[in-house]
Design a protein around this motif. Structure first.
Motif, PDB file in Angstrom:
ATOM      1  N   LEU A   1       0.799  -1.211   0.000  1.00 29.78           N
ATOM      2  CA  LEU A   1       0.000   0.000   0.000  1.00 29.78           C
ATOM      3  C   LEU A   1       0.838   1.271   0.000  1.00 29.78           C
ATOM      4  CD1 LEU A   1      -2.889   0.997   0.089  1.00 29.78           C
ATOM      5  CD2 LEU A   1      -2.798   0.930   2.557  1.00 29.78           C
ATOM      6  N   ILE A   2       1.941   1.319   0.748  1.00 27.83           N
ATOM      7  CA  ILE A   2       2.733   2.534   0.893  1.00 27.83           C
ATOM      8  C   ILE A   2       3.276   3.046  -0.439  1.00 27.83           C
ATOM      9  CG2 ILE A   2       4.760   3.545   2.015  1.00 27.83           C
ATOM     10  CD1 ILE A   2       2.677   2.996   4.063  1.00 27.83           C
ATOM     11  N   PRO A   3       3.934   2.231  -1.268  1.00 22.31           N
ATOM     12  CA  PRO A   3       4.435   2.760  -2.536  1.00 22.31           C
ATOM     13  C   PRO A   3       3.318   3.273  -3.433  1.00 22.31           C
ATOM     14  CG  PRO A   3       5.526   0.708  -2.052  1.00 22.31           C
ATOM     15  CD  PRO A   3       4.427   0.876  -1.046  1.00 22.31           C
ATOM     16  N   ARG A   4       2.185   2.600  -3.420  1.00 23.95           N
ATOM     17  CA  ARG A   4       1.081   3.051  -4.261  1.00 23.95           C
ATOM     18  C   ARG A   4       0.539   4.391  -3.782  1.00 23.95           C
ATOM     19  NH1 ARG A   4      -0.701  -0.676  -8.247  1.00 23.95           N
ATOM     20  NH2 ARG A   4       0.262  -2.677  -7.824  1.00 23.95           N
ATOM     21  N   LEU A   5       0.429   4.571  -2.469  1.00 18.73           N
ATOM     22  CA  LEU A   5      -0.047   5.855  -1.945  1.00 18.73           C
ATOM     23  C   LEU A   5       0.941   6.968  -2.234  1.00 18.73           C
ATOM     24  CD1 LEU A   5      -1.612   4.870   1.499  1.00 18.73           C
ATOM     25  CD2 LEU A   5      -2.793   5.573  -0.573  1.00 18.73           C
ATOM     26  N   SER A   6       2.234   6.702  -2.098  1.00 24.63           N
ATOM     27  CA  SER A   6       3.222   7.739  -2.360  1.00 24.63           C
ATOM     28  C   SER A   6       3.246   8.113  -3.837  1.00 24.63           C
ATOM     29  CB  SER A   6       4.608   7.321  -1.866  1.00 24.63           C
ATOM     30  OG  SER A   6       5.035   6.167  -2.546  1.00 24.63           O
ATOM     31  N   LYS A   7       3.072   7.137  -4.722  1.00 24.59           N
ATOM     32  CA  LYS A   7       3.001   7.434  -6.152  1.00 24.59           C
ATOM     33  C   LYS A   7       1.756   8.244  -6.463  1.00 24.59           C
ATOM     34  CE  LYS A   7       5.595   3.415  -7.734  1.00 24.59           C
ATOM     35  NZ  LYS A   7       5.513   2.119  -8.401  1.00 24.59           N
ATOM     36  N   LEU A   8       0.640   7.904  -5.831  1.00 29.03           N
ATOM     37  CA  LEU A   8      -0.601   8.636  -6.037  1.00 29.03           C
ATOM     38  C   LEU A   8      -0.471  10.075  -5.540  1.00 29.03           C
ATOM     39  CD1 LEU A   8      -3.546   8.495  -6.963  1.00 29.03           C
ATOM     40  CD2 LEU A   8      -4.150   7.747  -4.666  1.00 29.03           C
ATOM     41  N   ALA A   9       0.154  10.268  -4.385  1.00 31.12           N
ATOM     42  CA  ALA A   9       0.353  11.619  -3.845  1.00 31.12           C
ATOM     43  C   ALA A   9       1.265  12.434  -4.754  1.00 31.12           C
ATOM     44  CB  ALA A   9       0.935  11.540  -2.437  1.00 31.12           C
ATOM     45  N   ALA A  10       2.319  11.815  -5.278  1.00 32.32           N
ATOM     46  CA  ALA A  10       3.221  12.515  -6.186  1.00 32.32           C
ATOM     47  C   ALA A  10       2.500  12.908  -7.468  1.00 32.32           C
ATOM     48  CB  ALA A  10       4.434  11.643  -6.504  1.00 32.32           C
ATOM     49  N   LEU A  11       1.688  12.021  -7.997  1.00 30.58           N
ATOM     50  CA  LEU A  11       0.936  12.300  -9.207  1.00 30.58           C
ATOM     51  C   LEU A  11      -0.075  13.420  -8.977  1.00 30.58           C
ATOM     52  CD1 LEU A  11       0.445  11.509 -12.136  1.00 30.58           C
ATOM     53  CD2 LEU A  11      -1.175   9.786 -11.340  1.00 30.58           C
ATOM     54  N   ALA A  12      -0.760  13.411  -7.846  1.00 29.40           N
ATOM     55  CA  ALA A  12      -1.725  14.464  -7.518  1.00 29.40           C
ATOM     56  C   ALA A  12      -1.026  15.812  -7.375  1.00 29.40           C
ATOM     57  CB  ALA A  12      -2.471  14.105  -6.233  1.00 29.40           C
ATOM     58  N   THR A  13       0.130  15.834  -6.716  1.00 37.67           N
ATOM     59  CA  THR A  13       0.886  17.084  -6.547  1.00 37.67           C
ATOM     60  C   THR A  13       1.334  17.618  -7.897  1.00 37.67           C
ATOM     61  OG1 THR A  13       1.651  16.309  -4.397  1.00 37.67           O
ATOM     62  CG2 THR A  13       2.889  18.110  -5.402  1.00 37.67           C
ATOM     63  N   LEU A  14       1.822  16.751  -8.749  1.00 38.31           N
ATOM     64  CA  LEU A  14       2.256  17.146 -10.086  1.00 38.31           C
ATOM     65  C   LEU A  14       1.080  17.679 -10.896  1.00 38.31           C
ATOM     66  CD1 LEU A  14       4.586  17.263 -12.110  1.00 38.31           C
ATOM     67  CD2 LEU A  14       3.991  14.931 -12.786  1.00 38.31           C
ATOM     68  N   SER A  15      -0.075  17.044 -10.796  1.00 38.56           N
ATOM     69  CA  SER A  15      -1.262  17.502 -11.519  1.00 38.56           C
ATOM     70  C   SER A  15      -1.698  18.883 -11.061  1.00 38.56           C
ATOM     71  CB  SER A  15      -2.418  16.516 -11.324  1.00 38.56           C
ATOM     72  OG  SER A  15      -2.074  15.257 -11.828  1.00 38.56           O
ATOM     73  N   VAL A  16      -1.698  19.112  -9.763  1.00 35.95           N
ATOM     74  CA  VAL A  16      -2.074  20.422  -9.223  1.00 35.95           C
ATOM     75  C   VAL A  16      -1.088  21.482  -9.686  1.00 35.95           C
ATOM     76  CG1 VAL A  16      -2.289  21.769  -7.088  1.00 35.95           C
ATOM     77  CG2 VAL A  16      -3.337  19.513  -7.256  1.00 35.95           C
ATOM     78  N   ALA A  17       0.214  21.204  -9.620  1.00 35.75           N
ATOM     79  CA  ALA A  17       1.223  22.172 -10.057  1.00 35.75           C
ATOM     80  C   ALA A  17       1.078  22.484 -11.543  1.00 35.75           C
ATOM     81  CB  ALA A  17       2.622  21.634  -9.755  1.00 35.75           C
ATOM     82  N   LEU A  18       0.829  21.469 -12.342  1.00 40.86           N
ATOM     83  CA  LEU A  18       0.647  21.666 -13.777  1.00 40.86           C
ATOM     84  C   LEU A  18      -0.613  22.483 -14.048  1.00 40.86           C
ATOM     85  CD1 LEU A  18       1.754  21.058 -16.563  1.00 40.86           C
ATOM     86  CD2 LEU A  18       0.477  18.914 -16.545  1.00 40.86           C
ATOM     87  N   GLY A  19      -1.668  22.204 -13.307  1.00 36.82           N
ATOM     88  CA  GLY A  19      -2.915  22.971 -13.454  1.00 36.82           C
ATOM     89  C   GLY A  19      -2.719  24.427 -13.118  1.00 36.82           C
ATOM     90  N   ILE A  20      -2.012  24.714 -12.040  1.00 35.82           N
ATOM     91  CA  ILE A  20      -1.741  26.104 -11.650  1.00 35.82           C
ATOM     92  C   ILE A  20      -0.902  26.793 -12.719  1.00 35.82           C
ATOM     93  CG2 ILE A  20      -0.512  27.548  -9.984  1.00 35.82           C
ATOM     94  CD1 ILE A  20      -1.411  25.534  -7.821  1.00 35.82           C
ATOM     95  N   ALA A  21       0.104  26.088 -13.234  1.00 33.00           N
ATOM     96  CA  ALA A  21       0.950  26.663 -14.279  1.00 33.00           C
ATOM     97  C   ALA A  21       0.137  26.986 -15.525  1.00 33.00           C
ATOM     98  CB  ALA A  21       2.101  25.705 -14.611  1.00 33.00           C
ATOM     99  N   LEU A  22      -0.772  26.107 -15.928  1.00 30.21           N
ATOM    100  CA  LEU A  22      -1.595  26.358 -17.110  1.00 30.21           C
ATOM    101  C   LEU A  22      -2.533  27.535 -16.894  1.00 30.21           C
ATOM    102  CD1 LEU A  22      -2.444  22.723 -18.260  1.00 30.21           C
ATOM    103  CD2 LEU A  22      -0.965  24.385 -19.411  1.00 30.21           C
ATOM    104  N   VAL A  23      -3.114  27.659 -15.716  1.00 27.92           N
ATOM    105  CA  VAL A  23      -4.000  28.791 -15.409  1.00 27.92           C
ATOM    106  C   VAL A  23      -3.216  30.090 -15.474  1.00 27.92           C
ATOM    107  CG1 VAL A  23      -5.345  29.881 -13.558  1.00 27.92           C
ATOM    108  CG2 VAL A  23      -5.684  27.476 -14.090  1.00 27.92           C
ATOM    109  N   LEU A  24      -2.000  30.142 -14.918  1.00 23.51           N
ATOM    110  CA  LEU A  24      -1.195  31.362 -14.933  1.00 23.51           C
ATOM    111  C   LEU A  24      -0.793  31.724 -16.374  1.00 23.51           C
ATOM    112  CD1 LEU A  24       1.084  30.833 -11.809  1.00 23.51           C
ATOM    113  CD2 LEU A  24      -0.791  32.475 -12.084  1.00 23.51           C
TER     114      LEU A  24
END
Length: 143
Positions: free
Chosen positions: A115-138
């Protein structure tokens, strides 16, 4: 055939490091002591002893939950956190007619860490998606 000393009669000589000791009273005259230990292979273990206490709560006797752990509970009784003890289970096993065996086989680490590696990968992917979304909005806002 080459056999290590600790492997004679199926791992009957074990060394334990005490990480924690906790004593609690469960009812008048009764209680329990829990030792958190690791063996020489760093396998963690929880050992529980049932206590008989006097009126002041002083321990009179300690019995293991499992008879097979009698030598271990006896050896752990005077110990505190950080103590190291080596227990030879061979005499007890011979008198009780127990066959030599490994008490607990190591669990497959892949199952425990699934479970731990999958959760950490999911958290990294979510963080990357949010950062990319903010960059596109700006970028869209300022163009």
């Amino acid at each position: 055939m080459l056999i290590k000393v600790g492997e004679q009669l199926g791992y009957m000589i074990k060394t334990f490091l005490v990480h924690a000791v906790k004593a609690t009273q469960t009812s008048p005259g009764k209680g329990q002591i829990v030792w958190l230990v690791t063996d020489e292979n760093r396998v963690p273990r929880k050992v529980v002893g049932i206590t008989d206490t006097d009126d002041q709560g002083v321990v009179k006797a300690i019995k293991p939950i499992y008879n097979r752990e009698s030598p271990l509970v006896e050896a752990l009784t005077p110990l505190v956190r950080g103590d190291l003890v080596t227990v030879d289970f061979r005499p007890f096993n011979l008198t009780q007619d127990y066959e030599g065996r490994i008490a607990y086989e190591r669990l497959d680490d892949g199952n425990r860490r699934f479970l731990i590696p999958r959760l950490s990968k999911l958290a990294a992917l979510a963080t990357l998606s949010v950062a990319l979304g903010i960059a596109l909005v700006l970028i869209y806002h300022y163009l």
